[in-house]
Design an enzyme around this catalytic site. Sequence first.
Site, short mmCIF file in Angstrom:
data_model
loop_
_atom_site.label_atom_id
_atom_site.label_comp_id
_atom_site.label_asym_id
_atom_site.label_seq_id
_atom_site.Cartn_x
_atom_site.Cartn_y
_atom_site.Cartn_z
N LYS A 33 0.84 -1.21 0.00
CA LYS A 33 0.00 0.00 0.00
C LYS A 33 0.88 1.25 0.00
O LYS A 33 2.07 1.18 0.32
CB LYS A 33 -0.91 -0.03 1.23
CG LYS A 33 -0.15 -0.07 2.54
CD LYS A 33 -1.02 -0.57 3.68
CE LYS A 33 -0.20 -0.60 4.97
NZ LYS A 33 -0.94 -1.21 6.07
N TYR A 62 15.67 30.77 5.88
CA TYR A 62 14.50 31.48 6.40
C TYR A 62 14.67 31.78 7.89
O TYR A 62 15.10 30.92 8.66
CB TYR A 62 13.24 30.63 6.22
CG TYR A 62 12.71 30.62 4.81
CD1 TYR A 62 12.38 31.80 4.16
CD2 TYR A 62 12.52 29.41 4.14
CE1 TYR A 62 11.88 31.79 2.87
CE2 TYR A 62 12.01 29.38 2.86
CZ TYR A 62 11.69 30.58 2.22
OH TYR A 62 11.20 30.56 0.95
N ARG A 100 -10.44 -0.53 14.88
CA ARG A 100 -10.14 0.41 13.80
C ARG A 100 -10.99 0.03 12.59
O ARG A 100 -11.96 0.68 12.28
CB ARG A 100 -8.64 0.33 13.51
CG ARG A 100 -8.08 1.49 12.78
CD ARG A 100 -6.60 1.34 12.55
NE ARG A 100 -6.25 0.15 11.77
CZ ARG A 100 -5.07 -0.08 11.26
NH1 ARG A 100 -4.07 0.77 11.46
NH2 ARG A 100 -4.84 -1.16 10.55
C1 LIG Z 1 -0.07 -2.12 6.68
C2 LIG Z 1 -0.60 -3.42 7.11
C3 LIG Z 1 0.26 -4.50 7.30
C4 LIG Z 1 1.76 -4.37 7.27
O1 LIG Z 1 2.19 -3.89 8.54
P1 LIG Z 1 3.71 -3.58 8.90
O2 LIG Z 1 3.65 -3.13 10.30
O3 LIG Z 1 4.15 -2.50 7.97
O4 LIG Z 1 4.48 -4.83 8.70
C5 LIG Z 1 -0.32 -5.73 7.57
N1 LIG Z 1 -1.66 -5.88 7.67
C6 LIG Z 1 -2.51 -4.84 7.54
C7 LIG Z 1 -3.96 -5.05 7.69
C8 LIG Z 1 -2.01 -3.58 7.26
O5 LIG Z 1 -2.86 -2.55 7.16
#
Ligand SMILES: *Cc1c(COP(=O)(O)O)cnc(C)c1O
Length: 346
Positions: free
Chosen positions: A39, A249, A133
Site C-alpha cells: 500500500k 528562512y 479500527r
Molecule cells: C499495513 C498493514 C500490514 C503491514 O504492517 P507492517 O507493520 O508494515 O508490517 C499488515 N496488515 C494490515 C492489515 C495492514 O494494514
Amino acid sequence: MIEAPPASLRLRIDKQALAANWQALNRLSGKAQAGAAVKANAYGLGVDTVVPVFAKAGARQFFVAHWSEVAAVLAHVPAHMIAVLHGVQNAAEAHYAVTTGVYPVLNSLHQAAVWHTTGAAQCHLMVDSGINRLGLPPADCGDPALEGLEIGLLMSHLASAEDDTTQNAAQLAIFNQAAAHFPAARRSIANSAGIALGSDYHFDVTRPGLALYGGVPCAALAGEIAQVAFPEAAVMQVRTLNAGDAVGYNATYTAPHAMRAATVSLGYADGVLRQWGGTLALQYQGASLPVIGRISMDMVVIDCTHGPTLREGDFVGLPFHLPAAARASGLSQYELLTLLGRRYAR
Ligand SMILES: *Cc1c(COP(=O)(O)O)cnc(C)c1O
C-alpha cells in the site's frame, strides 16, 4: 514527448536487500507464506520497482489499502493475488472488484451486503480482534449476512505487535475464537513485528510491510533486515560564508567563522521535515555535513567544512537507516518511508 533531464533527487533501491528481506521474513514465518503489504506505493518506494522483486522471490499475496492502488500492482501480478484492505464500501467499488478480479477484504456486515449484490462469493474477511479500527466485530461472526461467502483469507490485525504486552495474546485468543466460524478459510494475523512473536501468530499467511523496506519494528528483527532505500540529492550551489552571515528562512543559523556551505536539492517536500533539522547531517564520501539553518521546501544548506572537495553537481546522501533516522528525526519509520514524495527518480 520530450524527455526530462535526470532528476536532482534519486532514490536508490537495493533490490537484493529487498529480496533478501522478503526471504528472511518468509523464513521467519515458519510454515506460513509471507505476503507483502505494498500500500501507499509500496511504502513510498515505488510499486513498479518493488512488486516484481517480491513476486520473483516467491510472494503470492499482495495487500493494498485503496482501489486506486490496484492498477499499479495489477500491472505486475495476477488479480487473485491482490487484496484491498479497505474492502468495498459501495456499488462502484464492488463493480471494480468484480471487473478486475481483485479480492476485497470485507470489514463489516455492511460490506458483506454490498458484496452480495454483485453475486460474487470469493473475498477475504478482516475480523477486529481489539485494535478497534477496521474489521468485523467478533460478535458479528455468526451473522447470516456472511453465509455464502467464500472466504479465502481470514485476517485480523495486531495493535501492538512490536511491544511486549498482553494485548497480543488477547487478540490472538479472540482471533482463534472468530476463526472457528470460518473453518475453510486460511488465516493471517501477523504484520512485520507479528512475525517475530512466534509460530502461534504465523497461521497460513503473514503480512509484512515495514520490515520488507528496511524498517526494524522490534529488536528480534534487527539482525535479519537490511537497509533498502538510499535517498540522494544534488548539490546546486557552493558558497563561502563570512563570519556573521545568516543562513536560510528566519536567519536561524549564523556562521561563527568563514566557511564553505553548499545548497542541496532536498527539502521538506521530499520527506525531510523541518523537525529533523537540528540533528541532520548529509553524507559525502564518508564525511557528515551538518544541515545549517531551516529546511526549506526544496532546499537545505549544509556546512562543507568536512567535505572540502564537494562541488556543484555532486550527490550527497540522506542518512536513511530507518531505526536511526527515526530516533534522529522524531518521525516513525513508517512516516519516513511514506513521506519521501514524488520528486525522486526511483
Ligand atoms: C499495513 C498493514 C500490514 C503491514 O504492517 P507492517 O507493520 O508494515 O508490517 C499488515 N496488515 C494490515 C492489515 C495492514 O494494514
